[in-house]
Design an enzyme around this catalytic site. Structure first.
Site, PDB file in Angstrom:
ATOM      1  N   LYS A   8      -5.697  -4.413   0.227  1.00  0.00           N
ATOM      2  CA  LYS A   8      -6.408  -3.977   1.425  1.00  0.00           C
ATOM      3  C   LYS A   8      -7.399  -5.063   1.815  1.00  0.00           C
ATOM      4  O   LYS A   8      -7.918  -5.787   0.959  1.00  0.00           O
ATOM      5  CB  LYS A   8      -7.167  -2.671   1.169  1.00  0.00           C
ATOM      6  CG  LYS A   8      -6.303  -1.530   0.670  1.00  0.00           C
ATOM      7  CD  LYS A   8      -7.114  -0.296   0.344  1.00  0.00           C
ATOM      8  CE  LYS A   8      -7.499   0.466   1.588  1.00  0.00           C
ATOM      9  NZ  LYS A   8      -8.108   1.787   1.265  1.00  0.00           N
ATOM     10  N   ASP A  17      -1.665   5.910  -6.294  1.00  0.00           N
ATOM     11  CA  ASP A  17      -2.109   6.791  -5.217  1.00  0.00           C
ATOM     12  C   ASP A  17      -0.886   7.182  -4.399  1.00  0.00           C
ATOM     13  O   ASP A  17      -0.129   6.317  -3.961  1.00  0.00           O
ATOM     14  CB  ASP A  17      -3.137   6.061  -4.347  1.00  0.00           C
ATOM     15  CG  ASP A  17      -3.821   6.967  -3.334  1.00  0.00           C
ATOM     16  OD1 ASP A  17      -3.662   8.190  -3.435  1.00  0.00           O
ATOM     17  OD2 ASP A  17      -4.511   6.436  -2.446  1.00  0.00           O
ATOM     18  N   ALA A  18      -0.684   8.470  -4.185  1.00  0.00           N
ATOM     19  CA  ALA A  18       0.485   8.921  -3.430  1.00  0.00           C
ATOM     20  C   ALA A  18       0.443   8.386  -2.001  1.00  0.00           C
ATOM     21  O   ALA A  18      -0.625   8.224  -1.406  1.00  0.00           O
ATOM     22  CB  ALA A  18       0.552  10.445  -3.411  1.00  0.00           C
ATOM     23  N   ARG A  63       0.107   7.625   7.851  1.00  0.00           N
ATOM     24  CA  ARG A  63      -1.316   7.837   7.582  1.00  0.00           C
ATOM     25  C   ARG A  63      -2.190   6.635   7.951  1.00  0.00           C
ATOM     26  O   ARG A  63      -3.398   6.687   7.803  1.00  0.00           O
ATOM     27  CB  ARG A  63      -1.548   8.180   6.105  1.00  0.00           C
ATOM     28  CG  ARG A  63      -1.210   9.611   5.764  1.00  0.00           C
ATOM     29  CD  ARG A  63      -1.939  10.095   4.537  1.00  0.00           C
ATOM     30  NE  ARG A  63      -1.635   9.321   3.344  1.00  0.00           N
ATOM     31  CZ  ARG A  63      -1.873   9.760   2.113  1.00  0.00           C
ATOM     32  NH1 ARG A  63      -2.417  10.948   1.925  1.00  0.00           N
ATOM     33  NH2 ARG A  63      -1.583   9.011   1.065  1.00  0.00           N
ATOM     34  N   LYS A  64      -1.577   5.564   8.427  1.00  0.00           N
ATOM     35  CA  LYS A  64      -2.356   4.372   8.739  1.00  0.00           C
ATOM     36  C   LYS A  64      -2.231   4.000  10.212  1.00  0.00           C
ATOM     37  O   LYS A  64      -1.976   2.861  10.565  1.00  0.00           O
ATOM     38  CB  LYS A  64      -1.908   3.217   7.830  1.00  0.00           C
ATOM     39  CG  LYS A  64      -2.355   3.387   6.385  1.00  0.00           C
ATOM     40  CD  LYS A  64      -3.862   3.278   6.259  1.00  0.00           C
ATOM     41  CE  LYS A  64      -4.354   3.497   4.834  1.00  0.00           C
ATOM     42  NZ  LYS A  64      -4.332   4.911   4.445  1.00  0.00           N
ATOM     43  N   PHE A 102      -8.021  -3.816 -10.494  1.00  0.00           N
ATOM     44  CA  PHE A 102      -7.004  -3.224  -9.624  1.00  0.00           C
ATOM     45  C   PHE A 102      -5.639  -3.591 -10.201  1.00  0.00           C
ATOM     46  O   PHE A 102      -4.907  -4.382  -9.639  1.00  0.00           O
ATOM     47  CB  PHE A 102      -7.175  -3.746  -8.203  1.00  0.00           C
ATOM     48  CG  PHE A 102      -6.334  -3.061  -7.148  1.00  0.00           C
ATOM     49  CD1 PHE A 102      -5.474  -2.004  -7.451  1.00  0.00           C
ATOM     50  CD2 PHE A 102      -6.399  -3.481  -5.825  1.00  0.00           C
ATOM     51  CE1 PHE A 102      -4.713  -1.394  -6.477  1.00  0.00           C
ATOM     52  CE2 PHE A 102      -5.633  -2.884  -4.840  1.00  0.00           C
ATOM     53  CZ  PHE A 102      -4.793  -1.848  -5.163  1.00  0.00           C
ATOM     54  N   HIS A 113       0.853  -1.186   0.000  1.00  0.00           N
ATOM     55  CA  HIS A 113       0.000   0.000   0.000  1.00  0.00           C
ATOM     56  C   HIS A 113       0.890   1.237   0.000  1.00  0.00           C
ATOM     57  O   HIS A 113       1.942   1.256   0.659  1.00  0.00           O
ATOM     58  CB  HIS A 113      -0.905  -0.017   1.232  1.00  0.00           C
ATOM     59  CG  HIS A 113      -1.877   1.116   1.273  1.00  0.00           C
ATOM     60  ND1 HIS A 113      -1.514   2.387   1.661  1.00  0.00           N
ATOM     61  CD2 HIS A 113      -3.202   1.177   0.977  1.00  0.00           C
ATOM     62  CE1 HIS A 113      -2.569   3.181   1.610  1.00  0.00           C
ATOM     63  NE2 HIS A 113      -3.613   2.467   1.192  1.00  0.00           N
ATOM     64  N   LYS A 134      11.120   9.232  20.858  1.00  0.00           N
ATOM     65  CA  LYS A 134       9.823   9.813  20.531  1.00  0.00           C
ATOM     66  C   LYS A 134       8.738   8.986  21.210  1.00  0.00           C
ATOM     67  O   LYS A 134       8.472   7.852  20.829  1.00  0.00           O
ATOM     68  CB  LYS A 134       9.590   9.835  19.021  1.00  0.00           C
ATOM     69  CG  LYS A 134      10.292  10.978  18.286  1.00  0.00           C
ATOM     70  CD  LYS A 134      11.774  10.798  18.211  1.00  0.00           C
ATOM     71  CE  LYS A 134      12.422  11.857  17.332  1.00  0.00           C
ATOM     72  NZ  LYS A 134      13.892  11.722  17.322  1.00  0.00           N
ATOM     73  N   GLU A 177      14.831  14.786  10.406  1.00  0.00           N
ATOM     74  CA  GLU A 177      15.980  15.163  11.224  1.00  0.00           C
ATOM     75  C   GLU A 177      16.649  13.916  11.779  1.00  0.00           C
ATOM     76  O   GLU A 177      15.956  12.994  12.230  1.00  0.00           O
ATOM     77  CB  GLU A 177      15.525  16.051  12.390  1.00  0.00           C
ATOM     78  CG  GLU A 177      14.790  17.316  11.972  1.00  0.00           C
ATOM     79  CD  GLU A 177      13.351  17.062  11.583  1.00  0.00           C
ATOM     80  OE1 GLU A 177      12.934  17.558  10.508  1.00  0.00           O
ATOM     81  OE2 GLU A 177      12.662  16.340  12.317  1.00  0.00           O
ATOM     82  N   GLU A 180      10.300  11.301   7.480  1.00  0.00           N
ATOM     83  CA  GLU A 180       9.011  11.275   6.785  1.00  0.00           C
ATOM     84  C   GLU A 180       9.273  10.974   5.310  1.00  0.00           C
ATOM     85  O   GLU A 180      10.216  11.507   4.711  1.00  0.00           O
ATOM     86  CB  GLU A 180       8.299  12.628   6.904  1.00  0.00           C
ATOM     87  CG  GLU A 180       8.205  13.164   8.316  1.00  0.00           C
ATOM     88  CD  GLU A 180       7.244  12.401   9.200  1.00  0.00           C
ATOM     89  OE1 GLU A 180       6.422  11.630   8.644  1.00  0.00           O
ATOM     90  OE2 GLU A 180       7.308  12.563  10.428  1.00  0.00           O
ATOM     91  N   ASP A 240       5.649   9.155  21.061  1.00  0.00           N
ATOM     92  CA  ASP A 240       4.579   8.710  20.163  1.00  0.00           C
ATOM     93  C   ASP A 240       4.721   7.221  19.878  1.00  0.00           C
ATOM     94  O   ASP A 240       3.725   6.509  19.770  1.00  0.00           O
ATOM     95  CB  ASP A 240       4.655   9.463  18.829  1.00  0.00           C
ATOM     96  CG  ASP A 240       4.001  10.828  18.883  1.00  0.00           C
ATOM     97  OD1 ASP A 240       3.201  11.059  19.802  1.00  0.00           O
ATOM     98  OD2 ASP A 240       4.296  11.659  18.008  1.00  0.00           O
ATOM     99  N   LYS A 276      10.393   7.013  13.519  1.00  0.00           N
ATOM    100  CA  LYS A 276      10.787   7.679  14.756  1.00  0.00           C
ATOM    101  C   LYS A 276      11.639   6.767  15.620  1.00  0.00           C
ATOM    102  O   LYS A 276      11.309   5.594  15.797  1.00  0.00           O
ATOM    103  CB  LYS A 276       9.540   8.108  15.543  1.00  0.00           C
ATOM    104  CG  LYS A 276       8.677   9.116  14.802  1.00  0.00           C
ATOM    105  CD  LYS A 276       7.409   9.441  15.555  1.00  0.00           C
ATOM    106  CE  LYS A 276       6.559  10.438  14.774  1.00  0.00           C
ATOM    107  NZ  LYS A 276       5.278  10.734  15.449  1.00  0.00           N
ATOM    108  N   ASP A 328       0.973   4.117   1.469  1.00  0.00           N
ATOM    109  CA  ASP A 328       1.363   4.636   2.788  1.00  0.00           C
ATOM    110  C   ASP A 328       2.299   3.673   3.507  1.00  0.00           C
ATOM    111  O   ASP A 328       3.217   4.093   4.228  1.00  0.00           O
ATOM    112  CB  ASP A 328       0.132   4.883   3.651  1.00  0.00           C
ATOM    113  CG  ASP A 328      -0.775   5.973   3.097  1.00  0.00           C
ATOM    114  OD1 ASP A 328      -0.257   6.881   2.420  1.00  0.00           O
ATOM    115  OD2 ASP A 328      -1.999   5.904   3.320  1.00  0.00           O
ATOM    116  N   LYS A 329       2.098   2.380   3.307  1.00  0.00           N
ATOM    117  CA  LYS A 329       2.953   1.398   3.965  1.00  0.00           C
ATOM    118  C   LYS A 329       4.334   1.331   3.323  1.00  0.00           C
ATOM    119  O   LYS A 329       5.334   1.038   4.001  1.00  0.00           O
ATOM    120  CB  LYS A 329       2.288   0.027   3.960  1.00  0.00           C
ATOM    121  CG  LYS A 329       1.198  -0.092   4.995  1.00  0.00           C
ATOM    122  CD  LYS A 329       1.816  -0.115   6.382  1.00  0.00           C
ATOM    123  CE  LYS A 329       0.936   0.512   7.416  1.00  0.00           C
ATOM    124  NZ  LYS A 329       1.648   0.846   8.632  1.00  0.00           N
TER     125      LYS A 329
END
Length: 397
Positions: A177, A250-251, A256-257, A242, A16, A281, A64, A51, A283, A277, A18-19
């Site tokens: 998906k 798709d960018a 995002r997931k 597909f 995917h 971090k 960074e 990122e 998060d 990260k 994003d992945k």
């Protein structure tokens, strides 16, 4: 709590868009943790916040870092291309060999470093890398102590991916998906009402029925016996085609997931992404710690399900708050469990990194099929899935 209801979670594969970006970002984190010790840099001093953006034959990396000078842009680019190749992209619109890779990494901000580094004169102890809230969750509805919908949505795609990498499913592409709607009765998962799988195919004129013939066996293998019935509704490639997949279709962006990465919507999420990260971090590291503690609460028999919230401020070591909710299933009062948690584990950023041994190149493997509900690895990967805090929690309640 409602006794009978439907609940749905989705998963996405490593291909995917994003992945793909999550994988690249985590490969860079791993690269710094691998190369730092070789250059004589203490792993505690490694910093990475990467990122990634991916689109048609283009990868852009920004962020960074702090680490060895041996990690050059050429080195990073080689790692990026190897990751894309491993995922399986060799199509005209996105190819590991020909994609343009742009690297825009720069040193970590000194203003951030002064709040995090224990060596700074303003900070006697390592502080959190940012403010924020993190959640952990566990439930006894699966042996892995994960919510059933997200666990089985991941398992479907993971089984197909393993077959694709083994060469068994050569007509299927990397991008896919899944979505699983689980029927609950008396608060327990008992079956699947709806199944969705959208899977890229490498033969352009394949029909939805032909794709279903390829993926249905893996769906049936992934789900418990008896969960699929004649009432189960299937949606396989519901758009009908597909063929164009991945960043060409798709960018993609890192982070995002986050619901796919965690509990599929069955529990809260603090908002922060994980991939790209390092372990300063919170998060990432505190979310891992929250899952670890919540899982151990349920494994200890203190509750059938548990949500744990932690809160931090940038540059401050101690958590601002620890909150436990056992959703009416606790065998011990929630406030007593909160006190037991604080006594059983050091939840400062340094305490978490030390307890879970997070200063290692163990992150690329987390970038697809969920960060939770996985089997701990011998080299320390997925250490937050261990249940070795059970005795300490029981002693302290």
């Amino acid at each position: 709590m409602r006794a009978s209801y439907l609940f749905t979670s989705e998963s996405v594969s490593e291909g995917h868009p994003d992945k793909v970006c999550d994988r690249i970002s985590d490969e860079i984190v791993d690269l710094f943790f691998r190369e730092g010790p070789k250059a004589g840099i203490d792993p505690w001093d490694i910093r990475a916040a990467c990122e990634t953006l991916a689109t048609t034959n283009k990868v852009v990396i920004a962020g960074e870092t702090r680490g060895p000078s041996t990690v050059t842009n050429d080195h990073i680019e080689a790692v990026v291309r190897a990751a894309i190749k491993d995922i399986g992209y060799e199509q005209d619109g996105f190819h590991w060999k020909t994609a343009d890779v742009q690297i825009l990494l720069h040193p970590q901000s000194a203003d951030i470093a002064q709040g995090v580094d224990a060596k700074q004169p303003t900070n006697a102890e390592e502080g959190a890398g940012d403010q924020g809230i993190m959640f952990g969750y566990a439930t006894n509805e699966t042996p892995e102590l994960m919510p059933a919908p997200i666990f089985y949505a991941h398992k479907i795609l993971r089984l197909i991916s393993e077959a694709r990498h083994a060469g068994t499913e050569k007509v299927l592409g990397p991008d896919s998906k899944s979505q699983v709607t689980v029927q609950y009765e008396n608060g327990k998962p008992v079956g699947v009402r709806e199944i969705v799988v959208s899977h890229q195919h490498l033969v352009e004129d394949m029909t939805s029925n032909q794709v279903r013939e390829r993926v249905e066996p893996y769906v049936r293998k992934a789900l418990p016996d008896g969960w699929i019935s004649d009432k189960t509704i299937w949606h396989i490639n519901p758009t009908g085609k597909f063929f164009i997949g991945g960043p060409d279709g798709d960018a993609g962006l890192t982070g995002r997931k986050i619901i796919v990465d965690t509990y599929g919507g069955a529990a809260p999420h603090g908002g922060g992404a994980f991939s790209g990260k390092d372990s300063t971090k919170v998060d990432r590291s505190a979310a891992y710690a929250a899952r670890y503690v919540a899982k151990n609460i349920v494994a200890a028999g203190l509750a059938d399900k548990a949500t744990l919230q932690l809160a931090y401020a940038i540059g401050v070591a101690r958590p601002l708050s620890i909150y436990v909710d056992t959703h009416g299933t606790g065998k011990v009062a929630d406030d007593k469990i909160e006190k037991a948690v604080a006594a059983a584990m050091d939840l400062t950023p340094r305490g978490i990194r030390k307890h879970l041994d997070l200063n290692k190149p163990i992150y690329a493997r987390t970038s697809a099929y969920g960060h939770f509900g996985r089997t701990p690895d011998a080299d320390g990967g997925f250490s937050w899935e261990k249940t070795d805090l059970v005795d300490a929690l029981k002693r302290n309640v």
